[in-house]
Scaffold this motif. Structure first.
Motif, PDB file in Angstrom:
ATOM      1  N   GLY A  20       0.884  -1.026  -0.119  1.00 45.70           N
ATOM      2  CA  GLY A  20       0.063  -0.011   0.043  1.00 45.70           C
ATOM      3  C   GLY A  20       0.775   1.102  -0.020  1.00 45.70           C
ATOM      4  O   GLY A  20       1.698   1.477   0.800  1.00 45.70           O
ATOM      5  N   VAL A  21       1.021   1.918  -1.033  1.00 48.93           N
ATOM      6  CA  VAL A  21       1.494   3.177  -1.157  1.00 48.93           C
ATOM      7  C   VAL A  21       0.918   4.329  -1.472  1.00 48.93           C
ATOM      8  O   VAL A  21       0.073   4.471  -1.964  1.00 48.93           O
ATOM      9  CB  VAL A  21       2.583   2.908  -2.290  1.00 48.93           C
ATOM     10  CG1 VAL A  21       3.519   4.239  -2.657  1.00 48.93           C
ATOM     11  CG2 VAL A  21       3.362   1.774  -2.622  1.00 48.93           C
ATOM     12  N   LEU A  22       1.651   5.315  -0.217  1.00 50.98           N
ATOM     13  CA  LEU A  22       0.621   6.874  -0.318  1.00 50.98           C
ATOM     14  C   LEU A  22       1.936   7.556  -0.550  1.00 50.98           C
ATOM     15  O   LEU A  22       2.648   7.639   0.572  1.00 50.98           O
ATOM     16  CB  LEU A  22      -0.226   6.906   0.646  1.00 50.98           C
ATOM     17  CG  LEU A  22      -1.423   6.083   0.866  1.00 50.98           C
ATOM     18  CD1 LEU A  22      -1.994   5.880   2.319  1.00 50.98           C
ATOM     19  CD2 LEU A  22      -2.364   6.621  -0.237  1.00 50.98           C
ATOM     20  N   GLY A  24       3.463  12.011  -1.892  1.00 51.81           N
ATOM     21  CA  GLY A  24       2.825  12.921  -2.491  1.00 51.81           C
ATOM     22  C   GLY A  24       2.801  13.093  -3.778  1.00 51.81           C
ATOM     23  O   GLY A  24       1.857  13.969  -4.349  1.00 51.81           O
ATOM     24  N   ASP A  25       3.381  12.225  -4.578  1.00 52.31           N
ATOM     25  CA  ASP A  25       3.284  12.078  -6.007  1.00 52.31           C
ATOM     26  C   ASP A  25       1.953  11.240  -6.678  1.00 52.31           C
ATOM     27  O   ASP A  25       1.625  11.418  -7.614  1.00 52.31           O
ATOM     28  CB  ASP A  25       4.503  11.688  -6.621  1.00 52.31           C
ATOM     29  CG  ASP A  25       5.708  12.820  -6.249  1.00 52.31           C
ATOM     30  OD1 ASP A  25       5.402  13.936  -6.382  1.00 52.31           O
ATOM     31  OD2 ASP A  25       6.543  12.394  -6.017  1.00 52.31           O
ATOM     32  N   CYS A  26       1.628  10.211  -5.628  1.00 54.24           N
ATOM     33  CA  CYS A  26       1.137   9.178  -6.398  1.00 54.24           C
ATOM     34  C   CYS A  26       0.163   8.113  -5.239  1.00 54.24           C
ATOM     35  O   CYS A  26       0.714   8.316  -4.048  1.00 54.24           O
ATOM     36  CB  CYS A  26       1.797   8.241  -7.234  1.00 54.24           C
ATOM     37  SG  CYS A  26       2.923   7.338  -6.462  1.00 54.24           S
ATOM     38  N   VAL A  27      -0.869   7.475  -5.522  1.00 53.18           N
ATOM     39  CA  VAL A  27      -1.483   6.619  -4.642  1.00 53.18           C
ATOM     40  C   VAL A  27      -1.492   5.330  -5.278  1.00 53.18           C
ATOM     41  O   VAL A  27      -1.866   5.280  -6.457  1.00 53.18           O
ATOM     42  CB  VAL A  27      -2.905   7.070  -4.239  1.00 53.18           C
ATOM     43  CG1 VAL A  27      -3.495   6.073  -3.498  1.00 53.18           C
ATOM     44  CG2 VAL A  27      -2.989   8.339  -3.352  1.00 53.18           C
ATOM     45  N   GLY A  28      -1.023   4.254  -4.741  1.00 55.53           N
ATOM     46  CA  GLY A  28      -1.037   2.912  -5.205  1.00 55.53           C
ATOM     47  C   GLY A  28       0.362   2.282  -5.726  1.00 55.53           C
ATOM     48  O   GLY A  28       1.168   3.305  -6.062  1.00 55.53           O
ATOM     49  N   ALA A  29       0.669   1.010  -5.770  1.00 59.48           N
ATOM     50  CA  ALA A  29       1.679   0.527  -6.104  1.00 59.48           C
ATOM     51  C   ALA A  29       2.091   0.708  -7.645  1.00 59.48           C
ATOM     52  O   ALA A  29       3.267   0.839  -7.821  1.00 59.48           O
ATOM     53  CB  ALA A  29       1.646  -1.275  -5.617  1.00 59.48           C
ATOM     54  N   GLU A  30       1.101   0.465  -8.423  1.00 57.91           N
ATOM     55  CA  GLU A  30       1.282   0.720  -9.917  1.00 57.91           C
ATOM     56  C   GLU A  30       1.800   2.049 -10.245  1.00 57.91           C
ATOM     57  O   GLU A  30       2.660   2.288 -10.882  1.00 57.91           O
ATOM     58  CB  GLU A  30       0.227   0.236 -10.961  1.00 57.91           C
ATOM     59  CG  GLU A  30       0.346   0.343 -12.194  1.00 57.91           C
ATOM     60  CD  GLU A  30       1.607  -0.547 -12.531  1.00 57.91           C
ATOM     61  OE1 GLU A  30       1.932  -0.345 -13.682  1.00 57.91           O
ATOM     62  OE2 GLU A  30       1.683  -1.721 -12.024  1.00 57.91           O
ATOM     63  N   ALA A  31       1.029   3.069  -9.688  1.00 58.37           N
ATOM     64  CA  ALA A  31       1.397   4.512  -9.956  1.00 58.37           C
ATOM     65  C   ALA A  31       2.814   4.665  -9.333  1.00 58.37           C
ATOM     66  O   ALA A  31       3.696   5.425  -9.922  1.00 58.37           O
ATOM     67  CB  ALA A  31       0.556   5.310  -9.275  1.00 58.37           C
ATOM     68  N   PHE A  32       3.144   4.334  -8.309  1.00 63.73           N
ATOM     69  CA  PHE A  32       4.408   4.315  -7.747  1.00 63.73           C
ATOM     70  C   PHE A  32       5.584   3.674  -8.429  1.00 63.73           C
ATOM     71  O   PHE A  32       6.524   4.379  -8.678  1.00 63.73           O
ATOM     72  CB  PHE A  32       4.521   3.997  -6.163  1.00 63.73           C
ATOM     73  CG  PHE A  32       5.622   3.972  -5.356  1.00 63.73           C
ATOM     74  CD1 PHE A  32       5.983   5.288  -5.102  1.00 63.73           C
ATOM     75  CD2 PHE A  32       6.543   3.025  -5.088  1.00 63.73           C
ATOM     76  CE1 PHE A  32       7.238   5.573  -4.508  1.00 63.73           C
ATOM     77  CE2 PHE A  32       7.711   3.409  -4.247  1.00 63.73           C
ATOM     78  CZ  PHE A  32       7.951   4.284  -4.018  1.00 63.73           C
ATOM     79  N   GLY A  72      -2.290   5.461   7.649  1.00 64.65           N
ATOM     80  CA  GLY A  72      -2.188   3.739   7.860  1.00 64.65           C
ATOM     81  C   GLY A  72      -3.351   3.014   7.415  1.00 64.65           C
ATOM     82  O   GLY A  72      -3.084   1.736   6.907  1.00 64.65           O
ATOM     83  N   ALA A  73      -4.449   3.250   7.645  1.00 63.61           N
ATOM     84  CA  ALA A  73      -5.750   2.804   7.296  1.00 63.61           C
ATOM     85  C   ALA A  73      -5.828   2.445   5.738  1.00 63.61           C
ATOM     86  O   ALA A  73      -5.891   1.600   5.026  1.00 63.61           O
ATOM     87  CB  ALA A  73      -6.950   3.543   7.797  1.00 63.61           C
ATOM     88  N   ALA A  74      -5.754   3.860   5.162  1.00 64.22           N
ATOM     89  CA  ALA A  74      -5.479   3.701   3.564  1.00 64.22           C
ATOM     90  C   ALA A  74      -4.466   2.717   2.940  1.00 64.22           C
ATOM     91  O   ALA A  74      -4.692   1.900   2.210  1.00 64.22           O
ATOM     92  CB  ALA A  74      -5.192   5.178   3.066  1.00 64.22           C
ATOM     93  N   ALA A  75      -3.370   2.959   3.526  1.00 68.14           N
ATOM     94  CA  ALA A  75      -2.168   2.143   2.899  1.00 68.14           C
ATOM     95  C   ALA A  75      -2.393   0.734   3.409  1.00 68.14           C
ATOM     96  O   ALA A  75      -2.027  -0.396   2.408  1.00 68.14           O
ATOM     97  CB  ALA A  75      -0.976   2.336   3.593  1.00 68.14           C
ATOM     98  N   ALA A  76      -3.155   0.457   4.425  1.00 63.70           N
ATOM     99  CA  ALA A  76      -3.509  -1.111   4.574  1.00 63.70           C
ATOM    100  C   ALA A  76      -4.474  -1.611   3.643  1.00 63.70           C
ATOM    101  O   ALA A  76      -4.464  -2.587   3.193  1.00 63.70           O
ATOM    102  CB  ALA A  76      -3.997  -1.289   5.890  1.00 63.70           C
ATOM    103  N   GLN A  77      -5.461  -0.717   3.265  1.00 68.14           N
ATOM    104  CA  GLN A  77      -6.685  -1.143   2.332  1.00 68.14           C
ATOM    105  C   GLN A  77      -5.982  -1.174   1.007  1.00 68.14           C
ATOM    106  O   GLN A  77      -6.411  -2.178   0.147  1.00 68.14           O
ATOM    107  CB  GLN A  77      -7.677  -0.214   2.432  1.00 68.14           C
ATOM    108  CG  GLN A  77      -8.918  -0.400   1.502  1.00 68.14           C
ATOM    109  CD  GLN A  77      -9.936   0.630   1.816  1.00 68.14           C
ATOM    110  OE1 GLN A  77      -9.854   1.822   1.972  1.00 68.14           O
ATOM    111  NE2 GLN A  77     -11.232   0.137   1.645  1.00 68.14           N
ATOM    112  N   LEU A  78      -4.980  -0.462   0.771  1.00 67.86           N
ATOM    113  CA  LEU A  78      -4.492  -0.569  -0.647  1.00 67.86           C
ATOM    114  C   LEU A  78      -3.515  -1.810  -0.640  1.00 67.86           C
ATOM    115  O   LEU A  78      -3.528  -2.598  -1.836  1.00 67.86           O
ATOM    116  CB  LEU A  78      -3.660   0.648  -0.772  1.00 67.86           C
ATOM    117  CG  LEU A  78      -4.054   1.971  -1.219  1.00 67.86           C
ATOM    118  CD1 LEU A  78      -3.286   3.130  -1.384  1.00 67.86           C
ATOM    119  CD2 LEU A  78      -4.939   2.134  -2.460  1.00 67.86           C
TER     120      LEU A  78
END
Length: 90
Positions: A20-22, A24-32, A72-78
């Motif tokens: 789960g990646v958050l 400043g530039d992106c959200v999500g593993a693929e975007a990262f 943290g919750a957002a990263a866990a969900q991702l």
């Protein structure tokens, strides 16, 4: 008994199978990943612009949680979704 021995003797174990990646530039593993392999230069410090905790938490919980808990919750969900949303035996 050591914690490792207890884990082997019937305690549940956890395997991390997603990310789960958050940032400043992106959200999500693929975007990262796309960001990492691109040639674009990025500043070393970035503010989380556009993060909305309600995308990951219900309205009440988002309102009563601090930013660190929301991230943290957002990263866990991702990470859960990245792992293919596996079923959890209960």
């Amino acid at each position: 008994m050591t914690p490792k021995a207890e884990a082997r003797n019937g305690r549940r174990r956890v395997a991390v199978t997603g990310v789960g990646v958050l940032t400043g530039d992106c959200v999500g593993a693929e975007a990262f990943w796309q960001l990492l392999v691109s040639d674009q230069e990025r500043p070393t410090h970035r503010e989380m612009i556009g993060f909305n905790a309600r995308d990951y938490l219900d309205r009440r919980l988002a309102r009563h949680s601090d930013t660190f808990s929301q991230l943290g919750a957002a990263a866990a969900q991702l990470a859960y979704h990245d792992a293919g949303s596996p079923s959890v035996p209960g």
